[in-house]
Scaffold this motif. Structure first.
Motif, short mmCIF file in Angstrom:
data_model
loop_
_atom_site.label_atom_id
_atom_site.label_comp_id
_atom_site.label_asym_id
_atom_site.label_seq_id
_atom_site.Cartn_x
_atom_site.Cartn_y
_atom_site.Cartn_z
N GLU A 3 0.84 -1.19 0.00
CA GLU A 3 0.00 0.00 0.00
C GLU A 3 0.88 1.25 0.00
OE1 GLU A 3 -0.63 -2.51 2.33
OE2 GLU A 3 -2.09 -3.36 0.97
N HIS A 4 0.42 2.30 -0.64
CA HIS A 4 1.19 3.53 -0.74
C HIS A 4 0.28 4.73 -0.52
CE1 HIS A 4 -0.69 3.90 -4.70
NE2 HIS A 4 -0.37 2.62 -4.89
N GLU A 5 0.86 5.87 -0.21
CA GLU A 5 0.08 7.08 -0.03
C GLU A 5 -0.57 7.49 -1.34
OE1 GLU A 5 3.15 6.67 1.07
OE2 GLU A 5 2.83 6.72 3.25
N TYR A 6 -1.67 8.23 -1.23
CA TYR A 6 -2.31 8.75 -2.42
C TYR A 6 -2.72 10.20 -2.19
CZ TYR A 6 -6.74 7.63 -0.02
OH TYR A 6 -7.79 7.54 0.89
N THR A 7 -2.72 10.95 -3.27
CA THR A 7 -3.09 12.35 -3.23
C THR A 7 -4.62 12.47 -3.29
OG1 THR A 7 -1.05 12.97 -4.36
CG2 THR A 7 -2.82 14.59 -4.34
N ARG A 127 -3.97 0.72 -2.55
CA ARG A 127 -3.29 -0.20 -3.47
C ARG A 127 -4.33 -0.71 -4.46
NH1 ARG A 127 -1.19 -6.24 -1.87
NH2 ARG A 127 -0.54 -6.93 -3.94
N VAL A 128 -4.02 -0.65 -5.73
CA VAL A 128 -4.91 -1.14 -6.78
C VAL A 128 -4.22 -2.32 -7.44
CG1 VAL A 128 -6.22 -0.57 -8.84
CG2 VAL A 128 -5.74 1.21 -7.14
N ARG A 129 -4.81 -3.50 -7.32
CA ARG A 129 -4.22 -4.71 -7.90
C ARG A 129 -5.16 -5.29 -8.94
NH1 ARG A 129 -0.62 -8.76 -7.54
NH2 ARG A 129 -1.31 -10.91 -7.74
N LEU A 130 -4.66 -5.45 -10.14
CA LEU A 130 -5.42 -6.06 -11.24
C LEU A 130 -4.83 -7.43 -11.55
CD1 LEU A 130 -7.40 -6.16 -13.63
CD2 LEU A 130 -5.71 -4.87 -14.96
N LYS A 131 -5.69 -8.46 -11.54
CA LYS A 131 -5.27 -9.83 -11.84
C LYS A 131 -6.08 -10.35 -13.01
CE LYS A 131 -3.19 -13.78 -10.62
NZ LYS A 131 -2.50 -14.30 -11.76
N THR A 132 -5.37 -10.78 -14.07
CA THR A 132 -6.02 -11.40 -15.22
C THR A 132 -5.48 -12.82 -15.40
OG1 THR A 132 -4.38 -10.71 -16.88
CG2 THR A 132 -6.09 -9.11 -16.30
N ALA A 133 -5.90 -13.47 -16.44
CA ALA A 133 -5.47 -14.85 -16.67
C ALA A 133 -4.00 -14.92 -17.07
CB ALA A 133 -6.33 -15.49 -17.76
N THR A 134 -3.43 -13.81 -17.51
CA THR A 134 -2.05 -13.84 -18.02
C THR A 134 -1.06 -13.01 -17.22
OG1 THR A 134 -2.54 -12.00 -19.54
CG2 THR A 134 -2.85 -14.25 -20.37
N SER A 135 -1.54 -12.11 -16.38
CA SER A 135 -0.61 -11.23 -15.67
C SER A 135 -1.27 -10.59 -14.46
CB SER A 135 -0.08 -10.14 -16.61
OG SER A 135 -1.15 -9.27 -16.99
N SER A 141 1.68 4.59 -7.47
CA SER A 141 1.27 5.89 -6.96
C SER A 141 -0.15 6.15 -7.45
CB SER A 141 2.21 7.01 -7.42
OG SER A 141 2.19 7.13 -8.83
N ALA A 142 -0.87 7.02 -6.76
CA ALA A 142 -2.28 7.24 -7.12
C ALA A 142 -2.76 8.60 -6.65
CB ALA A 142 -3.16 6.13 -6.52
N ALA A 143 -3.85 9.03 -7.26
CA ALA A 143 -4.49 10.28 -6.86
C ALA A 143 -6.00 10.13 -7.06
CB ALA A 143 -3.98 11.45 -7.69
N LEU A 144 -6.76 10.67 -6.13
CA LEU A 144 -8.21 10.72 -6.22
C LEU A 144 -8.63 12.17 -6.41
CD1 LEU A 144 -9.50 8.22 -3.50
CD2 LEU A 144 -10.15 8.23 -5.92
N ILE A 145 -9.44 12.40 -7.42
CA ILE A 145 -9.88 13.76 -7.73
C ILE A 145 -11.39 13.80 -7.78
CG2 ILE A 145 -9.81 15.62 -9.42
CD1 ILE A 145 -7.10 14.64 -10.29
N LYS A 146 -11.98 14.73 -7.07
CA LYS A 146 -13.43 14.88 -7.07
C LYS A 146 -13.85 15.73 -8.25
CE LYS A 146 -17.38 16.15 -4.17
NZ LYS A 146 -17.80 16.73 -2.87
N ASP A 147 -14.59 15.13 -9.16
CA ASP A 147 -15.13 15.82 -10.33
C ASP A 147 -16.56 16.22 -10.01
OD1 ASP A 147 -16.34 16.46 -12.81
OD2 ASP A 147 -14.85 15.28 -13.88
#
Length: 208
Positions: A3-7, A127-135, A141-147
């Motif tokens: 996990e890492h900090e996010y803006t 932390r954003v983790r994406l798991k597929t059949a191949t990888s 790093s990440a940022a959340l922005i309110k639109d």
């Protein structure tokens, strides 16, 4: 721990929250010390020998209370409905079904893929983790922005590692942008890969 900090842009400043926590901690600490001293005073009036070691008073000092409140806020309280509405941080934690399409280019064919995105989130880390059949990939790093018009946008860069049996795939880095629905039940986004695999595409998410 990955996990890492996010803006956070558009929500309440964490610095401001820290100031509020400091004030609350001082008030709570003072109240606890007052109760302890009042209890000792009452016991002595009743003829009961009682005293409070200095170590006990230091244990309930503002610093200790601040540490405890910060931990509770970071792990749990930020999700509580009332506090979350004040902090203005979307709770994205959980498992998301993901389907995507890699667009065709002069060197790559278009193809569809599916996977699972797991988002681990606290008040100050993600932390954003994406798991597929191949990888599999993990955010760096990440940022959340309110639109104000569309909702919350999550921007993050990641590193992808192919499975050991995928010799035709290369590890690479990429960037993704996801716009979440106002009810935080789904979302759609785009991704761009480089540094090993030059592809791009779109994807959609649905909370499980």
């Amino acid at each position: 721990m990955l996990e890492h900090e996010y803006t956070l842009l558009g929500g309440v400043s964490r610095l401001k929250i820290g100031r509020y926590l400091a004030l609350i901690s001082a008030a709570v600490s003072g109240f606890i010390v007052f109760l302890l001293l009042s209890s000792v005073d009452l016991a002595q009036r009743l003829g009961i020998a009682a005293s409070i070691p200095p170590s006990v008073l230091s244990f309930v000092g503002a610093g200790t209370v601040f540490t405890a409140l910060s931990w509770i806020l970071n792990r749990y309280a930020w999700r509580w409905k009332f506090i979350n509405s004040l902090l203005q941080i979307p709770d994205l934690a959980g498992s998301w079904s993901c389907t995507g399409t890699t667009m065709a280019t002069s060197s790559n064919q278009s193809f569809d893929w599916s996977g699972e995105i797991v988002i681990i989130q606290t008040w100050d880390k993600i932390r954003v983790r994406l798991k597929t059949a191949t990888s599999a990939s993990n955010s760096r790093s990440a940022a959340l922005i309110k639109d104000e018009a569309d909702g919350w946008r999550l921007f993050y860069n990641y590193r992808n590692e192919p499975n050991i049996d995928q010799s035709d795939l290369s590890a690479h880095r990429g960037f993704s942008e996801i716009l979440f629905d106002p009810d935080l039940r789904g979302g759609s986004g785009e991704y761009f890969n480089g540094h090993g695999r030059y592809t791009f595409g779109k994807m959609s998410l649905e909370r499980r």
